[in-house]
Design a protein around this motif. Structure first.
Motif, PDB file in Angstrom:
ATOM      1  N   GLY A  50      55.666  52.690  13.003  1.00  0.00           N
ATOM      2  CA  GLY A  50      56.411  53.432  14.018  1.00  0.00           C
ATOM      3  C   GLY A  50      55.538  54.031  15.114  1.00  0.00           C
ATOM      4  N   VAL A  51      54.286  53.572  15.223  1.00  0.00           N
ATOM      5  CA  VAL A  51      53.414  54.081  16.294  1.00  0.00           C
ATOM      6  C   VAL A  51      53.746  53.322  17.587  1.00  0.00           C
ATOM      7  N   THR A  52      53.895  54.058  18.677  1.00  0.00           N
ATOM      8  CA  THR A  52      54.179  53.420  19.974  1.00  0.00           C
ATOM      9  C   THR A  52      52.867  53.016  20.629  1.00  0.00           C
ATOM     10  N   VAL A  53      52.749  51.731  20.985  1.00  0.00           N
ATOM     11  CA  VAL A  53      51.532  51.254  21.655  1.00  0.00           C
ATOM     12  C   VAL A  53      51.908  50.781  23.057  1.00  0.00           C
ATOM     13  N   ILE A  54      51.328  51.439  24.073  1.00  0.00           N
ATOM     14  CA  ILE A  54      51.514  50.927  25.451  1.00  0.00           C
ATOM     15  C   ILE A  54      50.443  49.859  25.620  1.00  0.00           C
ATOM     16  N   PRO A  55      50.857  48.574  25.731  1.00  0.00           N
ATOM     17  CA  PRO A  55      49.872  47.490  25.662  1.00  0.00           C
ATOM     18  C   PRO A  55      48.980  47.437  26.898  1.00  0.00           C
ATOM     19  N   ASP A  56      47.788  46.860  26.693  1.00  0.00           N
ATOM     20  CA  ASP A  56      46.803  46.756  27.775  1.00  0.00           C
ATOM     21  C   ASP A  56      47.391  46.181  29.065  1.00  0.00           C
ATOM     22  N   ILE A  57      48.183  45.119  28.968  1.00  0.00           N
ATOM     23  CA  ILE A  57      48.637  44.462  30.205  1.00  0.00           C
ATOM     24  C   ILE A  57      49.482  45.404  31.069  1.00  0.00           C
ATOM     25  N   LEU A  58      50.031  46.447  30.444  1.00  0.00           N
ATOM     26  CA  LEU A  58      50.800  47.433  31.209  1.00  0.00           C
ATOM     27  C   LEU A  58      49.957  48.701  31.450  1.00  0.00           C
ATOM     28  N   ALA A  59      49.326  49.212  30.371  1.00  0.00           N
ATOM     29  CA  ALA A  59      48.629  50.505  30.472  1.00  0.00           C
ATOM     30  C   ALA A  59      47.457  50.453  31.445  1.00  0.00           C
ATOM     31  N   ASN A  60      46.745  49.308  31.520  1.00  0.00           N
ATOM     32  CA  ASN A  60      45.587  49.293  32.422  1.00  0.00           C
ATOM     33  C   ASN A  60      45.829  48.459  33.698  1.00  0.00           C
ATOM     34  N   ALA A  61      47.114  48.239  34.014  1.00  0.00           N
ATOM     35  CA  ALA A  61      47.438  47.423  35.201  1.00  0.00           C
ATOM     36  C   ALA A  61      47.293  48.201  36.517  1.00  0.00           C
ATOM     37  N   GLY A  62      46.932  49.487  36.445  1.00  0.00           N
ATOM     38  CA  GLY A  62      46.746  50.264  37.681  1.00  0.00           C
ATOM     39  C   GLY A  62      45.657  49.662  38.562  1.00  0.00           C
ATOM     40  N   GLY A  63      44.615  49.124  37.932  1.00  0.00           N
ATOM     41  CA  GLY A  63      43.495  48.557  38.702  1.00  0.00           C
ATOM     42  C   GLY A  63      43.934  47.359  39.520  1.00  0.00           C
ATOM     43  N   VAL A  64      44.620  46.426  38.883  1.00  0.00           N
ATOM     44  CA  VAL A  64      45.028  45.226  39.623  1.00  0.00           C
ATOM     45  C   VAL A  64      46.117  45.564  40.648  1.00  0.00           C
ATOM     46  N   THR A  65      46.882  46.602  40.359  1.00  0.00           N
ATOM     47  CA  THR A  65      47.923  46.993  41.328  1.00  0.00           C
ATOM     48  C   THR A  65      47.269  47.488  42.625  1.00  0.00           C
ATOM     49  N   VAL A  66      46.231  48.324  42.489  1.00  0.00           N
ATOM     50  CA  VAL A  66      45.568  48.788  43.724  1.00  0.00           C
ATOM     51  C   VAL A  66      44.733  47.664  44.338  1.00  0.00           C
ATOM     52  N   SER A  67      44.300  46.693  43.541  1.00  0.00           N
ATOM     53  CA  SER A  67      43.671  45.495  44.117  1.00  0.00           C
ATOM     54  C   SER A  67      44.685  44.756  45.002  1.00  0.00           C
ATOM     55  N   TYR A  68      45.901  44.695  44.535  1.00  0.00           N
ATOM     56  CA  TYR A  68      46.968  44.082  45.350  1.00  0.00           C
ATOM     57  C   TYR A  68      47.120  44.849  46.660  1.00  0.00           C
ATOM     58  N   PHE A  69      47.103  46.191  46.562  1.00  0.00           N
ATOM     59  CA  PHE A  69      47.220  46.999  47.791  1.00  0.00           C
ATOM     60  C   PHE A  69      46.031  46.709  48.719  1.00  0.00           C
ATOM     61  N   GLU A  70      44.844  46.540  48.129  1.00  0.00           N
ATOM     62  CA  GLU A  70      43.650  46.244  48.951  1.00  0.00           C
ATOM     63  C   GLU A  70      43.831  44.916  49.686  1.00  0.00           C
ATOM     64  N   TRP A  71      44.290  43.910  48.974  1.00  0.00           N
ATOM     65  CA  TRP A  71      44.537  42.580  49.552  1.00  0.00           C
ATOM     66  C   TRP A  71      45.556  42.687  50.694  1.00  0.00           C
ATOM     67  N   ALA A  72      46.626  43.467  50.448  1.00  0.00           N
ATOM     68  CA  ALA A  72      47.668  43.623  51.474  1.00  0.00           C
ATOM     69  C   ALA A  72      47.094  44.349  52.705  1.00  0.00           C
ATOM     70  N   GLN A  73      46.284  45.380  52.467  1.00  0.00           N
ATOM     71  CA  GLN A  73      45.693  46.129  53.586  1.00  0.00           C
ATOM     72  C   GLN A  73      44.729  45.242  54.378  1.00  0.00           C
ATOM     73  N   ASP A  74      43.920  44.439  53.666  1.00  0.00           N
ATOM     74  CA  ASP A  74      42.977  43.543  54.342  1.00  0.00           C
ATOM     75  C   ASP A  74      43.714  42.550  55.231  1.00  0.00           C
ATOM     76  N   ARG A  75      44.832  42.047  54.738  1.00  0.00           N
ATOM     77  CA  ARG A  75      45.559  41.031  55.500  1.00  0.00           C
ATOM     78  C   ARG A  75      46.245  41.642  56.710  1.00  0.00           C
ATOM     79  N   ALA A  76      46.663  42.909  56.565  1.00  0.00           N
ATOM     80  CA  ALA A  76      47.330  43.570  57.693  1.00  0.00           C
ATOM     81  C   ALA A  76      46.298  44.174  58.649  1.00  0.00           C
TER      82      ALA A  76
END
Ligand code: NAD
Length: 438
Positions: free
Chosen positions: A354-380
């Motif tokens: 019954g232990v809740t585990v927030i899995p890596d692909i979700l819990a540590n996705a903040g890095g790739v999300t801001v990488s996406y923002f970086e890519w979007a900013q570079d293109r704009a």
């Protein structure tokens, strides 16, 4: 000097979609995928597509050592999937890098990008080398040659690398410069995780740790609990661990244990995380280690994971929660800051308990999300304020956390299976919309 293997999986596990006796890293990675694919009733054709990398490239990288010798290192780039957009994933410099490992990491990136709904596929690269034994000049020559060898297959619309273990913003700057020189065209969007002054994003350094904090807040909210006062243990005090610990501490959580590769420190009444950050930054502390932190007791690394606490954040390396220690873990919520910190066997035991585990692909996705923002900013060519980056990061993570949580409730499955289900469904939908019906 490139060998391209298209559509041929590394490791032995993909033929029957089950990890075989000579289990590879990629084979183990497929175990989680299979669990979710079964829940979704994914047909065999689509399963076959999704368990094969789109492209694996092996390159030889000749470069000159400082003493004049020429050495040839081996490098890889795996582009696992392009259904939702260009491939996206880091480049690792480590002595243990193999094609099998890079393939598994590219596979994970596919689901990580999809679970937070980024317009990317998955990729990963690596060079089998020990960066600690190379001078800055050697690292630069190696990196520039590696970039030149993969230049046809990377780019803002093809595949966007980023830093990973053993590579840094400086490595990304060299890649961006090499590509821009060869193309005779300023191309900041070819890599993310760059230094700020050449097209990096504000908030990128903190993004993964911030994402861990946002995911914990979201989970607690669903459980009707508040972050303030929660007792938290954080394993690893590098980028992800130290920033998660600081942000959680700032929100009123009580950090009762911290560790790094040299050992652990604990205090059941709470550690002053700001003092811990000053302690590792002290020039007299040559190893930048937590040991000797005033106001805490020394503890063993194994003992740390077993301390009484409400929340555990493994943010160091893979395979830390295993059958050997999982029964001793007291936390009722685990947020995986690291990639792959929990073995599949331990994961099952946690779910059964019954232990809740927030899995890596979700819990540590903040890095790739801001990488996406970086890519979007570079293109704009237009760069956002840090507050804007942080607000958009929160929006992306909260919305997709809800999607995963709701899937878990609906199908009565752990969050990990739900996260893979959400991600797989999105990739399959992209194939279907593009006219590929499996
Ligand atoms: P880092 O090198 O900055 O920090 C790693 C920390 O773990 C260090 O404090 C090190 O001393 C400690 N450590 C190593 N072995 C340990 C052990 N056996 N016990 C306890 N501590 C140990 O690395 P990072 O960037 O913080 O990455 C940590 C994890 O998070 C990795 O799994 C990485 O793949 C993952 N990750 C990082 C990012 C990112 O943006 N940095 C994004 C997603 C996932």
């Amino acid at each position: 000097m490139a060998t391209t293997i298209t559509g041929t999986p590394s490791g032995s596990a993909t033929a029957n979609l089950q990890p075989g006796p000579d289990t590879s890293v990629f084979g183990e990675a497929i175990a989680y995928f299979n669990r979710a694919a079964d829940q979704l009733d994914l047909n065999a054709n689509m399963k076959r597509i999704l368990t094969h990398p789109a492209r694996q490239v092996i390159i030889s990288i000749p470069f000159q050592r400082d003493n004049g010798d020429l050495e040839v290192y081996r490098g890889y780039r795996v582009q696992y999937n392009f259904a939702r957009g260009p491939a996206k994933g880091g480049i690792r410099y480590h002595p243990d890098v193999t094609l099998d490992e890079v393939t598994a990491l590219a596979f994970w990136m596919t689901w990580k990008c999809a679970v937070v709904d980024l317009p990317f596929g998955g990729g990963k690269g690596g060079v089998t080398c020990d960066p600690q034994k190379l001078s800055m000049g050697e690292l630069e020559r190696l990196t520039r040659r590696y970039a030149a060898e993969i230049i046809e297959i990377i780019g803002p619309d093809k595949d966007v690398p980023a830093p990973d273990v053993g590579t840094t913003p400086q490595t990304m700057a060299w890649i961006m410069d090499t590509v821009s020189m060869h193309l005779r065209n300023h191309t900041p969007g070819v890599v993310t995780g760059k230094p700020l002054n050449i097209g990096g994003s504000r908030g990128r350094v903190e993004a993964t740790g911030r994402g861990v904090m946002i995911a914990i807040e979201a989970a607690l909210e669903k459980m009707g609990k508040q972050l303030a006062g929660q007792r938290i243990v954080v394993q690893g005090f590098g980028n992800v661990g130290s920033i998660s610990a600081r942000l959680l501490y700032e929100q009123g959580a009580k950090i009762v244990g911290l560790s790094d590769q040299y050992g652990a420190v604990a205090n059941k009444d709470g550690i002053d995380v700001m003092a811990a950050l000053r302690h590792i930054a002290d020039p007299k502390n040559k190893r930048r280690a937590l040991e000797g932190l005033a106001g805490s007791e020394a503890a063993g690394n194994r003992e740390l994971l077993e301390l009484p606490c409400d929340i555990l954040v493994p943010a160091a390396i893979e395979n830390q929660i295993t059958e050997a220690n999982v029964r001793e873990i007291k936390a009722q919520l685990i947020a995986e800051g690291a990639n792959g910190p929990t073995s599949p066997q331990a994961d099952q035991l946690l779910a059964d308990g019954g232990v809740t585990v927030i899995p890596d692909i979700l819990a540590n996705a903040g890095g790739v999300t801001v990488s996406y923002f970086e890519w979007a900013q570079d293109r704009a060519g237009y760069y956002w304020k840090e507050a804007e980056v942080n607000e958009k990061l929160r929006d992306v993570l909260r919305e997709n956390f809800d999607a995963v949580w709701n899937t878990a409730q609906e199908h009565k499955v752990p969050l990990r299976t739900a996260a893979y289900m959400v991600a797989i469904k999105r990739v399959v939908e992209a194939y279907t919309t593009r006219g590929i019906y499996a």
